[in-house]
Design a protein around this motif. Structure first.
Motif, PDB file in Angstrom:
ATOM      1  N   ARG A 159      45.519  63.046 -22.503  1.00  0.00           N
ATOM      2  CA  ARG A 159      46.660  63.887 -22.883  1.00  0.00           C
ATOM      3  C   ARG A 159      46.630  65.210 -22.132  1.00  0.00           C
ATOM      4  NH1 ARG A 159      45.594  64.172 -27.811  1.00  0.00           N
ATOM      5  NH2 ARG A 159      45.147  66.384 -28.158  1.00  0.00           N
ATOM      6  N   TRP A 160      45.446  65.817 -22.036  1.00  0.00           N
ATOM      7  CA  TRP A 160      45.330  67.086 -21.330  1.00  0.00           C
ATOM      8  C   TRP A 160      45.682  66.932 -19.854  1.00  0.00           C
ATOM      9  CZ3 TRP A 160      39.833  68.701 -23.500  1.00  0.00           C
ATOM     10  CH2 TRP A 160      39.961  68.971 -24.868  1.00  0.00           C
ATOM     11  N   ARG A 161      45.219  65.838 -19.259  1.00  0.00           N
ATOM     12  CA  ARG A 161      45.532  65.610 -17.842  1.00  0.00           C
ATOM     13  C   ARG A 161      47.033  65.431 -17.633  1.00  0.00           C
ATOM     14  NH1 ARG A 161      42.400  60.932 -15.228  1.00  0.00           N
ATOM     15  NH2 ARG A 161      43.199  61.925 -13.348  1.00  0.00           N
ATOM     16  N   GLN A 162      47.699  64.775 -18.581  1.00  0.00           N
ATOM     17  CA  GLN A 162      49.145  64.603 -18.454  1.00  0.00           C
ATOM     18  C   GLN A 162      49.866  65.934 -18.636  1.00  0.00           C
ATOM     19  OE1 GLN A 162      50.769  61.586 -17.543  1.00  0.00           O
ATOM     20  NE2 GLN A 162      52.244  63.228 -17.133  1.00  0.00           N
ATOM     21  N   TYR A 163      49.387  66.744 -19.589  1.00  0.00           N
ATOM     22  CA  TYR A 163      49.954  68.077 -19.751  1.00  0.00           C
ATOM     23  C   TYR A 163      49.804  68.884 -18.466  1.00  0.00           C
ATOM     24  CZ  TYR A 163      50.563  67.781 -24.864  1.00  0.00           C
ATOM     25  OH  TYR A 163      50.968  67.469 -26.131  1.00  0.00           O
ATOM     26  N   LEU A 164      48.610  68.793 -17.868  1.00  0.00           N
ATOM     27  CA  LEU A 164      48.360  69.518 -16.624  1.00  0.00           C
ATOM     28  C   LEU A 164      49.336  69.081 -15.541  1.00  0.00           C
ATOM     29  CD1 LEU A 164      46.618  71.374 -14.833  1.00  0.00           C
ATOM     30  CD2 LEU A 164      45.079  69.424 -14.463  1.00  0.00           C
ATOM     31  N   ALA A 165      49.518  67.773 -15.401  1.00  0.00           N
ATOM     32  CA  ALA A 165      50.436  67.259 -14.391  1.00  0.00           C
ATOM     33  C   ALA A 165      51.865  67.723 -14.660  1.00  0.00           C
ATOM     34  CB  ALA A 165      50.376  65.725 -14.368  1.00  0.00           C
ATOM     35  N   ASP A 166      52.265  67.712 -15.938  1.00  0.00           N
ATOM     36  CA  ASP A 166      53.628  68.128 -16.281  1.00  0.00           C
ATOM     37  C   ASP A 166      53.849  69.611 -15.994  1.00  0.00           C
ATOM     38  OD1 ASP A 166      54.134  65.565 -17.100  1.00  0.00           O
ATOM     39  OD2 ASP A 166      53.890  65.973 -19.243  1.00  0.00           O
ATOM     40  N   GLU A 167      52.841  70.436 -16.301  1.00  0.00           N
ATOM     41  CA  GLU A 167      52.987  71.870 -16.036  1.00  0.00           C
ATOM     42  C   GLU A 167      53.107  72.128 -14.539  1.00  0.00           C
ATOM     43  OE1 GLU A 167      53.594  74.093 -18.058  1.00  0.00           O
ATOM     44  OE2 GLU A 167      52.810  73.553 -20.016  1.00  0.00           O
ATOM     45  N   ARG A 168      52.312  71.411 -13.767  1.00  0.00           N
ATOM     46  CA  ARG A 168      52.402  71.578 -12.306  1.00  0.00           C
ATOM     47  C   ARG A 168      53.771  71.156 -11.796  1.00  0.00           C
ATOM     48  NH1 ARG A 168      46.369  69.174 -10.734  1.00  0.00           N
ATOM     49  NH2 ARG A 168      45.265  71.186 -10.869  1.00  0.00           N
ATOM     50  N   ALA A 169      54.282  70.051 -12.333  1.00  0.00           N
ATOM     51  CA  ALA A 169      55.590  69.555 -11.904  1.00  0.00           C
ATOM     52  C   ALA A 169      56.707  70.519 -12.307  1.00  0.00           C
ATOM     53  CB  ALA A 169      55.849  68.167 -12.498  1.00  0.00           C
ATOM     54  N   GLU A 170      56.618  71.071 -13.533  1.00  0.00           N
ATOM     55  CA  GLU A 170      57.646  72.007 -13.983  1.00  0.00           C
ATOM     56  C   GLU A 170      57.610  73.295 -13.167  1.00  0.00           C
ATOM     57  OE1 GLU A 170      57.212  72.597 -18.162  1.00  0.00           O
ATOM     58  OE2 GLU A 170      57.537  70.473 -18.646  1.00  0.00           O
ATOM     59  N   GLY A 171      56.402  73.769 -12.854  1.00  0.00           N
ATOM     60  CA  GLY A 171      56.296  74.946 -12.001  1.00  0.00           C
ATOM     61  C   GLY A 171      56.924  74.709 -10.639  1.00  0.00           C
ATOM     62  N   ALA A 172      56.719  73.509 -10.095  1.00  0.00           N
ATOM     63  CA  ALA A 172      57.309  73.178  -8.800  1.00  0.00           C
ATOM     64  C   ALA A 172      58.828  73.143  -8.887  1.00  0.00           C
ATOM     65  CB  ALA A 172      56.785  71.817  -8.320  1.00  0.00           C
ATOM     66  N   VAL A 173      59.359  72.665 -10.007  1.00  0.00           N
ATOM     67  CA  VAL A 173      60.811  72.645 -10.198  1.00  0.00           C
ATOM     68  C   VAL A 173      61.368  74.061 -10.129  1.00  0.00           C
ATOM     69  CG1 VAL A 173      62.649  72.244 -11.884  1.00  0.00           C
ATOM     70  CG2 VAL A 173      60.908  70.498 -11.507  1.00  0.00           C
ATOM     71  N   TYR A 174      60.732  74.980 -10.854  1.00  0.00           N
ATOM     72  CA  TYR A 174      61.228  76.355 -10.855  1.00  0.00           C
ATOM     73  C   TYR A 174      61.101  77.005  -9.483  1.00  0.00           C
ATOM     74  CZ  TYR A 174      61.514  76.066 -15.933  1.00  0.00           C
ATOM     75  OH  TYR A 174      61.854  75.710 -17.209  1.00  0.00           O
ATOM     76  N   ARG A 175      60.031  76.699  -8.771  1.00  0.00           N
ATOM     77  CA  ARG A 175      59.903  77.254  -7.416  1.00  0.00           C
ATOM     78  C   ARG A 175      60.960  76.683  -6.487  1.00  0.00           C
ATOM     79  NH1 ARG A 175      54.421  77.047  -8.910  1.00  0.00           N
ATOM     80  NH2 ARG A 175      54.185  74.918  -8.109  1.00  0.00           N
TER      81      ARG A 175
ATOM     82  N   ALA B  90      54.571  81.465 -15.311  1.00  0.00           N
ATOM     83  CA  ALA B  90      54.193  81.147 -16.691  1.00  0.00           C
ATOM     84  C   ALA B  90      53.655  79.718 -16.781  1.00  0.00           C
ATOM     85  CB  ALA B  90      55.393  81.322 -17.618  1.00  0.00           C
ATOM     86  N   GLU B  91      54.286  78.802 -16.066  1.00  0.00           N
ATOM     87  CA  GLU B  91      53.789  77.421 -16.057  1.00  0.00           C
ATOM     88  C   GLU B  91      52.393  77.360 -15.431  1.00  0.00           C
ATOM     89  OE1 GLU B  91      55.309  75.434 -17.775  1.00  0.00           O
ATOM     90  OE2 GLU B  91      57.394  76.052 -17.825  1.00  0.00           O
ATOM     91  N   ARG B  92      52.144  78.241 -14.463  1.00  0.00           N
ATOM     92  CA  ARG B  92      50.807  78.273 -13.850  1.00  0.00           C
ATOM     93  C   ARG B  92      49.762  78.718 -14.864  1.00  0.00           C
ATOM     94  NH1 ARG B  92      47.091  81.197 -12.129  1.00  0.00           N
ATOM     95  NH2 ARG B  92      48.141  83.101 -12.830  1.00  0.00           N
ATOM     96  N   ARG B  93      50.138  79.658 -15.743  1.00  0.00           N
ATOM     97  CA  ARG B  93      49.195  80.086 -16.774  1.00  0.00           C
ATOM     98  C   ARG B  93      48.897  78.934 -17.739  1.00  0.00           C
ATOM     99  NH1 ARG B  93      52.729  84.536 -16.916  1.00  0.00           N
ATOM    100  NH2 ARG B  93      53.516  83.916 -18.978  1.00  0.00           N
TER     101      ARG B  93
END
Length: 375
Positions: free
Chosen positions: A21-37, A57-60
């Motif tokens: 679950r944590w690894r999936q959260y990590l992947a999702d946060e990275r993907a969302e940060g990329a979307v905003y960039r 914020a997603e990076r944090r």
């Protein structure tokens, strides 16, 4: 660094389920940060800064999951399908639809119920939803007038011409008659919709312009009788209480001493209402834009029920295929409305389908009642 201290569950070795679950959260946060960039790369000024702040914020949040995982980070996972799709759209379009999808993505966060996420992270996601909603609102206001005309035109074309074709077809009329009726309905409806939208939007804009304070009101401010303070009457006429109106008017008149000229920033009632009126004008859209969108989308929608007859089909086969094609189109328009409005796309799509099929079905039954059964 993590956003907060690690939760209590981190004090013992995590289970495999937690790690996944944590690894999936990590992947999702990275993907969302990329979307905003990616979205920031297509914006300038304030919008760009806001989007980059969201990415930070997603990076944090990403750092929080990295800390929890420690040596269990493993190979990077891909974000979920929705986030990857959002990223693909952001890189290619960067439109208000992408922001609307991002708003829904933030609203789906499960951090509030996950014991391994911090309260700060859950609050961040809720605030992010409001930030993205605000960014999307700007785009929604810019396209709302034309979009309303387009959606209304497309749905009206789909439903009215399907109802017309089914009604005539069910009466036992010849295929050529059904085709001619459908094409006539397409042309007449598109012209009527375009003309109606032009008159409607033009009239609405004229009403708004009539309510917008004239520029001469701003120029008159320095010459007002301070003792009489008739500016307060303007505020009272616009709904303020006498006390609030006098207080606001005194504030404006006091500011005249600090502004070189009235045109250079006097915070007058005229300026405030002008700004509001500009926003209203923007949301209404232009008369020509609304008319063009309504005409084109009505014609596009009205063409779909006629397609089977254009290709030589007749009878029940033509009716079924026309109904299926219109159903698909109604689902698409409903989904688009749901995405842009931030509501559930599936529910909006099914609503459009039910309304469209209900109207067309009633006309078809009337055709069967007053005509002959299709062969």
């Amino acid at each position: 660094m993590p956003t907060q201290d690690r939760p209590a569950s981190d004090q013992q070795p995590p289970s495999r389920q937690q790690v996944r679950r944590w690894r999936q959260y990590l992947a999702d946060e990275r993907a969302e940060g990329a979307v905003y960039r990616d979205l920031a790369g297509r914006r300038t000024g304030e919008e760009r800064e806001i989007l980059l702040a969201l990415a930070e914020a997603e990076r944090r949040h990403e750092s929080h999951w990295l800390t929890l995982l420690g040596d269990d980070v493993g190979r990077p996972l891909r974000g979920d399908f929705r986030t990857r799709t959002l990223g693909w759209l952001a890189r290619r379009f960067g439109s208000v639809f992408v922001l609307a999808l991002a708003q829904r993505a933030e609203a789906r966060s499960s951090y509030e119920t996950d014991v391994d996420a911090t309260a700060t992270m859950a609050a961040d996601e809720r605030i992010h939803e409001e930030v993205v909603r605000g960014l999307a609102l700007r785009g929604r206001n810019r396209i709302s007038g034309t979009f309303r005309a387009a959606v209304f035109g497309a749905n009206d074309g789909l439903v009215s011409n399907l109802a017309l074709v089914l009604g005539i077809g069910a009466s036992g009329a010849a295929t050529s008659t059904v085709l001619l009726t459908g094409l006539a309905g397409l042309l007449a409806g598109a012209l009527s919709m375009g003309a109606g939208e032009y008159v409607s939007v033009r009239s609405q804009r004229e009403l708004l312009e009539a309510s917008t304070p004239g520029k001469h009101a701003r120029a008159a401010l320095p010459h007002l009788d301070v003792d009489a303070n008739e500016l307060a009457l303007v505020y009272r006429a616009r709904g303020m209480s006498p006390e609030d109106a006098h207080e606001r008017a005194d504030e404006v008149l006091r500011s005249l001493g600090t502004a070189p000229t009235p045109a250079l920033g006097v915070p007058s009632v005229a300026q405030g209402v002008e700004s509001e009126a500009v926003d209203e004008h923007e949301s209404v859209g232009t008369a020509m834009g609304a008319a063009g969108a309504s005409f084109c989308f009505f014609a596009s929608g009205a063409l779909i029920p006629v397609l089977p007859y254009l290709f030589g089909l007749e009878g029940l086969a033509a009716v079924v295929i026309a109904s299926v094609l219109v159903g698909i189109a109604l689902l698409c328009t409903g989904t688009a409305v749901g995405i842009l409005s931030g509501g559930p796309p599936l529910r909006r799509a099914l609503r459009q389908l039910a309304i469209g099929y209900g109207a067309a079905g009633a006309t078809y039954l009337l055709g069967l009642l007053f005509g002959t059964t299709i062969g």
